[in-house]
Design an enzyme around this catalytic site. Structure first.
Site, PDB file in Angstrom:
ATOM      1  N   LYS A   1       0.843  -1.203   0.000  1.00 19.84           N
ATOM      2  CA  LYS A   1       0.000   0.000   0.000  1.00 19.84           C
ATOM      3  C   LYS A   1       0.879   1.254   0.000  1.00 19.84           C
ATOM      4  CE  LYS A   1      -0.325  -0.371   5.045  1.00 19.84           C
ATOM      5  NZ  LYS A   1      -1.179  -0.854   6.162  1.00 19.84           N
TER       6      LYS A   1
ATOM      7  N   TYR B   1      15.604  30.587   8.807  1.00 16.26           N
ATOM      8  CA  TYR B   1      14.402  31.355   9.144  1.00 16.26           C
ATOM      9  C   TYR B   1      14.281  31.584  10.650  1.00 16.26           C
ATOM     10  CZ  TYR B   1      12.330  30.840   4.470  1.00 16.26           C
ATOM     11  OH  TYR B   1      12.065  30.912   3.131  1.00 16.26           O
TER      12      TYR B   1
HETATM   13  C1  PLP Z   1      -0.376  -1.832   6.850  1.00 15.64           C
HETATM   14  C2  PLP Z   1      -0.946  -3.118   7.288  1.00 15.64           C
HETATM   15  C3  PLP Z   1      -0.144  -4.267   7.354  1.00 15.64           C
HETATM   16  C4  PLP Z   1       1.351  -4.220   7.215  1.00 15.64           C
HETATM   17  O1  PLP Z   1       1.848  -3.749   8.449  1.00 15.64           O
HETATM   18  P1  PLP Z   1       3.405  -3.634   8.780  1.00 15.64           P
HETATM   19  O2  PLP Z   1       3.438  -3.229  10.205  1.00 15.64           O
HETATM   20  O3  PLP Z   1       3.917  -2.571   7.867  1.00 15.64           O
HETATM   21  O4  PLP Z   1       4.026  -4.931   8.524  1.00 15.64           O
HETATM   22  C5  PLP Z   1      -0.759  -5.473   7.602  1.00 15.64           C
HETATM   23  N1  PLP Z   1      -2.092  -5.548   7.843  1.00 15.64           N
HETATM   24  C6  PLP Z   1      -2.878  -4.450   7.845  1.00 15.64           C
HETATM   25  C7  PLP Z   1      -4.329  -4.599   8.126  1.00 15.64           C
HETATM   26  C8  PLP Z   1      -2.343  -3.200   7.573  1.00 15.64           C
HETATM   27  O5  PLP Z   1      -3.125  -2.124   7.593  1.00 15.64           O
END
Ligand code: PLP
Length: 343
Positions: free
Chosen positions: A33, A242
């Site tokens: 993702k 800044y």
């Molecule tokens: C993002 C996600 C993962 C992966 O999690 P990591 O901690 O990056 O390994 C797995 N399951 C769900 C439901 C997620 O939202």
């Protein structure tokens, strides 16, 4: 060239996947993702596919449709957000498998796409996504008749192995899914490291593939070097950046590097952030600007041509600590204007 170079080691990604896959007895999917945690979904997915990954997870149907274009037919693409209104065409055309998280989604799915594969998400205590116990009890029989491909839940505290929440969620998941006769999945990266009790039929690592904690033994994936544009001497009492937040206490050499918060170098890191040149650690001075950062290189023997932001001397998680955040946020914040090099 005044852009920083982000190097992404795909062989490290695949090695991390292979190791987690072996740890879980060959049951690892890959979570890609958010553009594979900011590292480039097409490149990462191509490498993982070559390494043998066949099941992928994304957050939303649009990501799934983009992923299908790269993967072609065959590999399974699961969508955490399930089947939302107006997702139907994407789910059908890209052959996505939504992880349904409510009775409403279940009804929408079987009505719009009867016979189309789906999984189910249960809430075991995180209170984020998934059916709660009462909802699940009401739906269970009907849902199982439709033969879901997977029943999954997600751990809230898996990055803390000793947290009591892990065992509690494991127990709830076992109770909720007893005798379902459907493949089950509970663990992301953290859960995979908790051991076989947490592995069930599939694990879903994300961050571990990309070299981040809690997978402490991961091979680092990302390095980031920013070129030095200018180096100047600053006298006692002069300020940098800044709002004059940094004042020279002694004669100083200040390097200005080409990277800033527009590149994901979070401004809030400001006074805590350090960079490296060789093995010397050098502090950021003054405010982090959109495109530039001042760094105190006083006493550094050779004038550096570039400085290490992420690399062998400071990991993604070290950099995350500067901003009191997590490696996940650093990776997914990495900007679009780096020169990206894939190894
Ligand atoms: C993002 C996600 C993962 C992966 O999690 P990591 O901690 O990056 O390994 C797995 N399951 C769900 C439901 C997620 O939202």
């Amino acid at each position: 060239m005044a852009i920083a170079t982000l190097t992404i080691d795909l062989s490290a990604v695949t090695e991390n996947w292979r190791n987690l896959n072996a740890m879980a007895g060959g049951k690892a999917a890959a979570v890609v993702k958010a553009d594979a945690y900011g590292l480039g979904m097409p490149q990462v997915v191509k490498a993982l596919t070559r390494a043998g990954a066949r099941t992928f997870f994304v957050a939303v149907a649009e990501e799934g449709a983009a992923l299908r274009k790269f993967l072609g037919k065959g590999p399974q693409i699961n969508v955490f957000s399930g089947h939302m209104e107006r997702d139907t065409a994407l789910i059908r055309d890209a052959e996505l498998t939504p992880m349904l998280n409510s009775i409403d989604q279940m009804l929408r799915h079987v009505e719009a796409l009867p016979g189309h594969p789906f999984g189910l998400q249960l809430d075991t205590g995180m209170n984020r996504l998934g059916m709660e116990d009462a909802e699940w009890t009401a739906l269970r029989e009907v849902a199982l008749e439709q033969r879901p491909t997977l029943i999954m839940s997600h751990l809230a505290c898996a990055d803390a192995p000793d947290h009591a929440m892990n065992a509690r969620q494991l127990q709830v998941f076992n109770e909720m899914t007893q005798d379902v006769g459907v493949p089950r999945s509970l663990a992301a990266t953290g859960g995979t490291l908790l051991g076989p009790d947490y592995h069930f039929d599939m694990v879903r690592p994300g961050i571990g593939l990309y070299g981040g904690l809690p997978y402490i033994d991961a091979r680092p994936v990302v390095s980031l070097y920013a070129p030095v544009i200018q180096i100047r001497d600053v006298a006692v009492g002069e300020t940098v950046g800044y709002s004059n937040t940094w004042v020279a206490r002694g004669p100083s050499r200040i390097a200005t590097i080409a990277a800033g918060y527009a590149d994901g170098i979070i401004r809030a890191m400001g006074p805590n952030a350090r960079l490296h040149t060789g093995s010397s650690s050098v502090p950021v001075v003054g405010r982090i600007s959109m495109d530039l950062i001042g760094v105190d290189v006083t006493g550094v023997a050779e004038e550096p041509e570039h400085l290490e932001v992420i690399g062998p001397h400071q990991s993604v998680d070290t950099v995350a600590d500067f901003a009191d955040t997590i490696g996940y946020e650093i990776l997914t914040s990495l900007g679009a204007r780096y020169k990206r090099v894939y190894l």
